[in-house]
Write an enzyme that holds these catalytic residues in place. Structure first.
Site, PDB file in Angstrom:
ATOM      1  N   GLU A  64       0.833  -1.202   0.000  1.00 51.31           N
ATOM      2  CA  GLU A  64       0.000   0.000   0.000  1.00 51.31           C
ATOM      3  C   GLU A  64       0.873   1.259   0.000  1.00 51.31           C
ATOM      4  O   GLU A  64       2.078   1.193   0.250  1.00 51.31           O
ATOM      5  CB  GLU A  64      -0.920   0.009   1.223  1.00 51.31           C
ATOM      6  CG  GLU A  64      -0.177   0.119   2.546  1.00 51.31           C
ATOM      7  CD  GLU A  64      -1.072   0.602   3.670  1.00 51.31           C
ATOM      8  OE1 GLU A  64      -1.499   1.767   3.582  1.00 51.31           O
ATOM      9  OE2 GLU A  64      -1.314  -0.163   4.621  1.00 51.31           O
ATOM     10  N   LYS A 199      -4.105  -2.295  14.521  1.00 53.30           N
ATOM     11  CA  LYS A 199      -3.433  -1.229  15.275  1.00 53.30           C
ATOM     12  C   LYS A 199      -3.979  -1.181  16.702  1.00 53.30           C
ATOM     13  O   LYS A 199      -5.191  -1.220  16.926  1.00 53.30           O
ATOM     14  CB  LYS A 199      -3.634   0.108  14.559  1.00 53.30           C
ATOM     15  CG  LYS A 199      -3.010   0.146  13.168  1.00 53.30           C
ATOM     16  CD  LYS A 199      -3.237   1.491  12.505  1.00 53.30           C
ATOM     17  CE  LYS A 199      -2.603   1.535  11.118  1.00 53.30           C
ATOM     18  NZ  LYS A 199      -3.325   0.741  10.122  1.00 53.30           N
TER      19      LYS A 199
END
Length: 748
Positions: A64, A199
């Site tokens: 990404e 995360k």
């Protein structure tokens, strides 16, 4: 059809610029021969490295770009991006960083492209699935998120995607409904995401529950099922399973593909213990940062980059160091999985291999272009003062199936030579129409690959009122998709007697054809196609120089413009230098000296119409190529055909007395065999019956290779006569190949 009419004015402008092509100014044409090295397919741009890897079915790993622009500051983001790409390469895969640059989807970035994104930072648009269309339509530059990257990777045929961590359900998500699009993308897109979990600024428990609802397979890589929390290897939650080895990860992906579940896989890779940030320090930093979100009014997609930056500031860079470390680790693991998956195969049977196994054996393979042809023929000028340029003009527009390789194959099919065409079309209306058109006339389409995310080739020609080509625009980028691996499989499967290829395919593919055919004693035939494409066969100097000893390229059929351009290009490469001892030795053996020049003068005196062969340098050009190319058949257009052969044996039964043929033979010096030149006069055609030049040369080649297949090469003179008649039939047709061609024509 209206789309093609709208391009007419632009094509007239190109006609004015390219008129010199018609006047044999080949040096000008060479300015238009620049290849598109980036592999542009519509709004998609594949880097050369990624394009070659996808075509050859090498392992590719998607990366990404949001992590570059929104994950860390410059220059660490740029340095990390380069390092991660190199790690992927070192572990046996090809990196494909995905981003949108100036409204174009890029699959694979150059170093300059990476640096551009790194320097833009948060000025680049953050692009999830919902933002793709808007970013492209407005020509913006954007960094793709996990969801955006997955969507593009899937359409590009990439199965593995490596990132730092995915988004998830935000804390208090049950009230705010703030759930990352990454999770729904994983539920509907069959791409495997290799990451360090979710995360730790998110609600990990609810994220795992949401992934279960979406039907996403979640596994931890390693000996434990502990689900990682990005900066730390343990989150306090478990994955449904753990996969201890790379091979087990690849097997899982393979099974998911075979079951056609159409959902993604999440492989969580814990950060190495020695690189992990202290859990308590990170936890305290996150809690402190979360308190500032409400006060600052930060929401939506801006929350994650804000929290990551804030946590990094509080931990004095230790969280960033861990972030970089885990990305590198993920890249290593993801690349190894991609490599193992490629070895297993994306599915139990590769689609191409199935097609090859099912294909009927053919003695004639044709490898090259298939396109939709748009031919515009202008009406006669009614006034001497009338100009076609800078305005629309009446005319006739015809859409037909075309492409050099396809035209050759259709001609051979109509002459019952049972050809198999290896080509490529896009997954679009034009591609579907071409395949259906070939099926309709009974052609074998098993060798036609339908390539996703690429558009079918278009050949757009403008003819003057008398059917002569003024100019043409050829969009043929898709033929770079015809891979050497695929061609090799077809040749080995069919074991043909002859392989014909045109100038649309890549240099690497040409090299493969000549190498494998030389090893297997298979005759080869090259149709140069156009002036710019005729140069390709000369580019690999080692390959072309080997032709002096191998004669792996058996036949070549340039027209006079292609021959002249090839000659000067060959001079530039030094193929005709006298210090090229092997070439000079082979040329000297041909014994083309004073007697040859005397014979030429004598024949031209008797037949003044042949003076152009000498004045235009055609004979000199052919002679210089003969040590490399044993059979050169030059299409002279309205002036007929010239054939030159360097023969190992001179036969006594050559037909030297026919009125439409002029021949002279030169024995080799101190060796068997010799050089044979034969001129074939043109077949006269009433200009009013000359409808279309496009495809006539291809029809000639199709008839020639069919005759060589069905009859021995000792009958090549008679076959050329028939091939000329077939070409004239196409000149009188609106189609790229005459509808009147049939197998009775090849009866000798």
């Amino acid at each position: 059809m209206s789309l093609h009419f709208r391009t007419l004015k632009y094509n007239f402008y190109l006609c004015q610029r390219l008129t010199s092509w018609r006047n044999s100014q080949f040096k000008t044409v060479r300015k238009f021969s620049l290849s598109n090295s980036q592999g542009r397919y519509g709004d998609w741009i594949y880097s050369p490295e990624v394009s070659e890897a996808l075509n050859a079915k090498k392992p590719v790993v998607a990366l990404e770009s949001t992590i570059i622009c929104h994950g860390m500051p410059y220059p660490q983001n740029f340095e990390t991006a380069l390092t991660v790409e190199n790690i992927v390469r070192e572990n046996g895969s090809i990196p494909a960083t995905i981003a949108i640059l100036d409204g174009k989807i890029n699959v694979g970035l150059t170093s300059s492209g990476l640096e551009k994104l790194a320097k833009m930072g948060q000025q680049a648009v953050k692009v999830s699935r919902r933002d793709l269309a808007l970013t492209i339509s407005q020509g913006l530059t954007g960094a793709t998120t996990v969801a955006g990257t997955m969507a593009i990777a899937h359409r590009a045929g990439i199965k593995i995607f490596v990132t730092g961590g995915i988004g998830g359900v935000h804390r208090d998500g049950e009230n705010t409904m703030d759930v990352s699009a990454d999770l729904t993308e994983l539920g509907r897109t069959p791409v495997t995401v290799v990451c360090a979990g979710v995360k730790s600024i998110l609600d990990i428990e609810k994220t795992l529950e949401y992934l279960e609802t979406q039907g996403v397979t979640v596994a931890t890589f390693g000996d434990s099922a502990d689900f990682p929390a990005f900066f730390t290897p343990k989150s306090g939650f478990k994955s449904p399973s753990n996969l201890p080895t790379i091979r087990e990860c690849a097997a899982l992906i393979n099974a998911n593909t075979n079951l056609e579940l159409n959902s993604g896989i999440l492989i969580a890779v814990p950060i190495p213990e020695n690189e992990a940030a202290e859990a308590k320090e990170v936890h305290n930093a996150i809690e402190s940062s979360l308190k500032g979100i409400a006060n600052k009014g930060i929401r939506g997609k801006d929350i994650t980059p804000y929290l990551l930056k804030r946590v990094n500031d509080i931990t004095r860079g230790r969280s960033l160091k861990s972030n970089i470390a885990l990305i590198k680790n993920n890249a290593m693991v993801g690349s190894q999985i991609a490599k193992c998956l490629a070895e297993l195969g994306y599915s139990s049977k590769n689609m191409k291999e199935e097609l090859i196994e099912k294909a009927d054996s053919s003695s004639l393979l044709i490898i090259g272009g298939s396109s939709m042809d748009i031919t515009s023929t202008l009406n006669p000028i009614e006034s001497k003062n009338h100009s076609f340029y800078h305005t629309s003009s009446p005319g006739f527009v015809k859409q037909s199936a075309g492409g050099v390789g396809r035209n050759i194959a259709e001609t051979a099919h109509k002459l019952s030579a049972n050809p198999l065409l290896i080509s490529a079309v896009g997954n679009d209306l034009a591609g579907c129409w071409l395949i259906e058109n070939m099926k309709k006339i009974g052609m074998d389409t098993k060798g036609i690959e339908v390539v996703e995310n690429q558009k079918t080739a278009i050949y757009n020609a403008i003819n003057d009122p008398y059917g002569q080509l003024v100019c043409a625009v050829a969009d043929m980028n898709i033929f770079d998709s015809i891979s050497s691996e695929n061609v090799t499989k077809f040749i080995e499967s069919n074991k043909p007697k002859l392989v014909c290829f045109d100038g649309n395919i890549s240099v690497e593919c040409m090299k493969t054809i000549l190498d494998i055919c030389d090893k297997n004693k298979i005759s080869t035939f090259f149709e140069p196609t156009s002036v710019p494409k005729s140069f390709k066969i000369l580019k690999d100097q080692l390959l072309f120089s080997k032709l002096l000893t191998t004669h792996a390229l058996t036949y070549i059929t340039p027209n006079i413009y292609e021959l002249k351009a090839m000659y000067y290009e060959a001079e530039k490469y030094g193929y005709f230098n006298f210090d090229n001892h092997l070439w000079f030795q082979k040329l000297d053996e041909l014994n083309i000296g004073q007697k040859f020049r005397t014979d030429v003068e004598r024949i031209i005196t008797k037949h003044p119409k042949l003076l152009f062969l000498q004045n235009d340098g055609i004979l000199v050009q052919v002679v210089n190529f003969l040590p490399y190319l044993p059979n050169i058949i030059v299409k002279l257009g309205e002036n007929g055909i010239l054939m030159a052969q360097a023969l190992d044996e001179l036969k006594s039964n050559f037909e030297t007395k026919q009125d439409n043929k002029i021949e002279f033979v030169i024995p080799k010096r101190q060796k068997k065999g010799g050089t044979r030149f034969r001129y074939f006069e043109p077949i006269l055609l009433d200009p009013q019956k000359h409808i279309n030049s496009s495809g006539a040369g291809d029809s000639f080649v199709g008839a020639l290779i069919s005759g060589l297949m069905l009859h021995s090469d000792s009958n090549i003179d008679k076959v050329i006569d028939i091939a000329q008649k077939v070409a004239v039939m196409t000149l009188q047709s609106h189609n790229s190949v005459s509808e009147h061609i049939n197998s009775d024509l090849l009866n000798l």
